[in-house]
Design an enzyme around this catalytic site. Structure first.
Site, PDB file in Angstrom:
ATOM      1  N   ASN A 148      11.476   0.453   0.850  1.00 50.58           N
ATOM      2  CA  ASN A 148      10.732   1.532   1.298  1.00 50.58           C
ATOM      3  C   ASN A 148       9.881   1.505   2.938  1.00 50.58           C
ATOM      4  OD1 ASN A 148       8.332   3.437   0.579  1.00 50.58           O
ATOM      5  ND2 ASN A 148       7.168   1.433   1.107  1.00 50.58           N
ATOM      6  N   ARG A 182       1.110  -1.170  -0.376  1.00 51.34           N
ATOM      7  CA  ARG A 182      -0.472  -0.065  -0.216  1.00 51.34           C
ATOM      8  C   ARG A 182       0.893   1.078  -0.007  1.00 51.34           C
ATOM      9  NH1 ARG A 182      -0.653  -1.869   5.884  1.00 51.34           N
ATOM     10  NH2 ARG A 182       0.652  -0.298   6.713  1.00 51.34           N
ATOM     11  N   TYR A 240      12.271   7.930  15.097  1.00 48.74           N
ATOM     12  CA  TYR A 240      12.302   8.062  13.650  1.00 48.74           C
ATOM     13  C   TYR A 240      13.259   9.219  13.043  1.00 48.74           C
ATOM     14  CZ  TYR A 240       8.985   8.914   9.847  1.00 48.74           C
ATOM     15  OH  TYR A 240       9.057   9.291   8.328  1.00 48.74           O
TER      16      TYR A 240
HETATM   17  N1  LIG Z   1       3.332   9.209   4.316  1.00 45.56           N
HETATM   18  C1  LIG Z   1       4.285   9.820   4.320  1.00 45.56           C
HETATM   19  O1  LIG Z   1       4.426  11.435   4.051  1.00 45.56           O
HETATM   20  C2  LIG Z   1       5.764  10.156   4.539  1.00 45.56           C
HETATM   21  C3  LIG Z   1       6.099  11.220   4.255  1.00 45.56           C
HETATM   22  C4  LIG Z   1       7.755  10.996   4.461  1.00 45.56           C
HETATM   23  C5  LIG Z   1       8.323   9.416   4.209  1.00 45.56           C
HETATM   24  N2  LIG Z   1       7.658   8.582   4.497  1.00 45.56           N
HETATM   25  C6  LIG Z   1       8.109   7.671   4.315  1.00 45.56           C
HETATM   26  O2  LIG Z   1       7.200   6.464   3.537  1.00 45.56           O
HETATM   27  C7  LIG Z   1       7.696   5.003   3.491  1.00 45.56           C
HETATM   28  C8  LIG Z   1       6.342   4.678   3.071  1.00 45.56           C
HETATM   29  O3  LIG Z   1       5.313   5.062   4.303  1.00 45.56           O
HETATM   30  P1  LIG Z   1       3.850   4.814   3.723  1.00 45.56           P
HETATM   31  O4  LIG Z   1       3.481   6.006   3.978  1.00 45.56           O
HETATM   32  O5  LIG Z   1       3.735   4.177   2.374  1.00 45.56           O
HETATM   33  O6  LIG Z   1       3.973   3.605   4.909  1.00 45.56           O
HETATM   34  P2  LIG Z   1       2.588   2.733   4.756  1.00 45.56           P
HETATM   35  O7  LIG Z   1       0.730   3.398   4.351  1.00 45.56           O
HETATM   36  O8  LIG Z   1       2.305   2.778   6.105  1.00 45.56           O
HETATM   37  O9  LIG Z   1       2.838   1.397   4.054  1.00 45.56           O
HETATM   38  C9  LIG Z   1       3.517   0.435   4.510  1.00 45.56           C
HETATM   39  C10 LIG Z   1       3.863  -0.665   3.723  1.00 45.56           C
HETATM   40  O10 LIG Z   1       5.179  -1.209   4.818  1.00 45.56           O
HETATM   41  C11 LIG Z   1       4.716  -2.673   5.098  1.00 45.56           C
HETATM   42  N3  LIG Z   1       5.230  -3.053   6.095  1.00 45.56           N
HETATM   43  C12 LIG Z   1       5.314  -2.364   7.088  1.00 45.56           C
HETATM   44  N4  LIG Z   1       6.296  -2.860   8.334  1.00 45.56           N
HETATM   45  C13 LIG Z   1       6.982  -3.695   7.793  1.00 45.56           C
HETATM   46  C14 LIG Z   1       7.763  -4.400   8.345  1.00 45.56           C
HETATM   47  N5  LIG Z   1       8.604  -4.818   9.762  1.00 45.56           N
HETATM   48  N6  LIG Z   1       8.175  -6.030   7.146  1.00 45.56           N
HETATM   49  C15 LIG Z   1       7.707  -5.224   6.174  1.00 45.56           C
HETATM   50  N7  LIG Z   1       6.803  -4.862   5.234  1.00 45.56           N
HETATM   51  C16 LIG Z   1       6.393  -3.821   5.757  1.00 45.56           C
HETATM   52  C17 LIG Z   1       3.200  -2.643   4.605  1.00 45.56           C
HETATM   53  O11 LIG Z   1       2.583  -3.496   5.075  1.00 45.56           O
HETATM   54  P3  LIG Z   1       2.611  -4.845   5.926  1.00 45.56           P
HETATM   55  O12 LIG Z   1       1.804  -3.892   7.662  1.00 45.56           O
HETATM   56  O13 LIG Z   1       1.123  -5.793   5.492  1.00 45.56           O
HETATM   57  O14 LIG Z   1       3.744  -5.505   6.335  1.00 45.56           O
HETATM   58  C18 LIG Z   1       2.809  -1.488   3.847  1.00 45.56           C
HETATM   59  O15 LIG Z   1       3.088  -1.966   2.320  1.00 45.56           O
HETATM   60  C19 LIG Z   1       8.211   5.136   4.924  1.00 45.56           C
HETATM   61  O16 LIG Z   1       9.535   4.705   4.916  1.00 45.56           O
HETATM   62  C20 LIG Z   1       7.638   6.012   4.849  1.00 45.56           C
HETATM   63  O17 LIG Z   1       8.584   6.377   6.361  1.00 45.56           O
HETATM   64  C21 LIG Z   1       6.066   8.570   4.085  1.00 45.56           C
END
Ligand SMILES: NC(=O)c1ccc[n+]([C@@H]2O[C@H](COP(=O)([O-])OP(=O)(O)OC[C@H]3O[C@@H](n4cnc5c(N)ncnc54)[C@H](OP(=O)(O)O)[C@@H]3O)[C@@H](O)[C@H]2O)c1
Length: 259
Positions: free
Chosen positions: A97, A22, A166
C-alpha cells in the site's frame, strides 16, 4: 448487508499491510481484521502511529504485529518479512500500500533525486516487499490462497500534469502486477492491483480546498471521493479465496471516473 457479513473471509490467513498506520493502509488492516484474519502485520516508519493503529485493530480479534520499516530500504523489507514469519510462521497475503506523491512539479523543474525518491516510494518499495515475500514462499512451497494486492491509482492509467514521477511509478505497477501474476500462477498464488481515484485521507488533506474538491468532484459521476474503507473492501475481495481465479488484474475504484 454489513461488510463483515460478506463471504470474502480471510480466516486462517496472515496479512501483511505496508503503510498501515493511517489512511487506506489502516482501513485495509481493519477490513482484514473484520474478515477474520488470523494475524495482521502492520508496517510503517513511525512507531507511535503504528501502535495507535494496533490498538483499534487488535480489538477486532486478530493478533497484530507492528514492524517499523522504511519500505524503500532493502534490508528493512527483508527484516519485515522475517519478523512476520517469526511471529506467525508465514505470510499469506501481502498488501503493498505504501506510496504517494511528495511534490507537484512540472517535469523540467524536477530534480533527479526527487524523481528517484518518488520512484523508490511507489515502485521500488513494491519490488522489495514482493521479493521478500516471494523468497519466503519459494522456500515454503504450497501456494494456493497466497496472494499480493498492490495499491496503484487512477494515475496508473492516466497522465497527470506535474506528477510525472508518481504517474510513472504507478503505471509501472500495472506491468509489475501482470508479471508477478505469471511468475506466481504455477504455484497457485495470485497478484492483483487496486486503483483508487480520490480518497478521503491525510494524503489528500492538503488538496481539500473547496475549489479543488469541487473541480474534481464535477468529474466523478458518483459525485464524491471514496472513503478509505471502500477501497479496503475491494482489497479484501481480491485477497480472499472468492477471487481464486482472478490474477494479473487492475481494478479501478473510482466512482465511475473512467466510464
Ligand atoms: N488518498 C488518495 O486519494 C489516493 C488515491 C489514489 C491512490 N492512492 C494510493 O494509496 C496508497 C495509500 O495512500 P494514503 O492516501 O492512504 O496515504 P497516507 O495517508 O499518506 O498514508 C501512508 C502510509 O504509508 C506509510 N509510509 C509512507 N512512506 C513510507 C515508507 N517509505 N515506508 C514505510 N511506510 C511508509 C505512512 O506511515 P509513516 O509516514 O509513519 O511511514 C502511512 O502509514 C498510496 O499508494 C497512494 O498512492 C491514494
Amino acid at each position: 448487508m454489513n461488510a463483515s457479513d460478506t463471504p470474502f473471509r480471510l480466516e486462517g490467513k496472515v496479512v501483511l499491510v505496508t503503510g498501515a498506520s493511517r489512511g487506506i493502509g489502516k482501513a485495509i488492516a481493519v477490513e482484514a481484521a473484520e474478515a477474520g484474519a488470523e494475524g495482521i502485520v502492520l508496517a510503517a516508519r513511525r512507531p507511535e502511529a503504528l501502535e495507535a493503529a494496533r490498538d483499534g485493530i487488535a480489538a477486532l480479534g486478530s493478533a497484530v504485529e507492528c514492524v517499523v520499516a522504511d519500505m524503500t530500504d532493502e534490508e528493512a523489507a527483508e527484516a519485515m518479512v522475517a519478523r512476520a514469519v517469526d511471529r506467525f510462521g508465514r505470510v499469506d497475503v501481502l498488501v503493498n500500500n505504501v506510496g504517494g506523491a511528495p511534490f507537484k512539479v512540472p517535469l523540467p523543474d524536477i530534480r533527479a533525486d526527487g524523481w528517484r525518491k518518488t520512484i523508490e516510494l511507489n515502485l521500488t518499495s513494491v519490488f522489495l516487499a514482493s521479493r521478500a515475500v516471494m523468497r519466503n514462499w519459494r522456500s515454503a512451497p504450497g501456494g494456493t490462497g497466497r496472494n499480493i494486492v498492490t495499491v496503484g491509482s487512477s494515475a496508473s492509467f492516466h497522465g497527470r500534469p506535474a506528477l510525472s514521477a508518481y504517474v510513472s511509478g504507478k503505471h509501472a505497477l500495472v506491468g509489475l502486477t501482470k508479471t508477478l501474476a505469471r511468475e506466481l500462477a504455477p504455484s497457485g498464488a495470485r497478484a492483483n492491483l487496486v486503483a483508487p481515484h480520490l480518497v478521503e485521507t491525510d494524503l489528500t488533506a492538503a488538496q481539500q480546498q473547496r475549489e479543488f474538491r469541487d473541480r474534481s468532484i464535477a468529474q466523478i459521476p458518483m459525485g464524491r471521493w471514496a472513503e478509505a474503507k471502500e477501497v479496503a473492501r475491494v482489497v479484501r475481495f481480491l485477497a480472499s479465496d472468492a477471487a481464486s481465479y482472478v490474477t494479473g488484474m487492475s481494478l479501478l475504484v473510482d466512482g465511475g471516473h473512467e466510464s
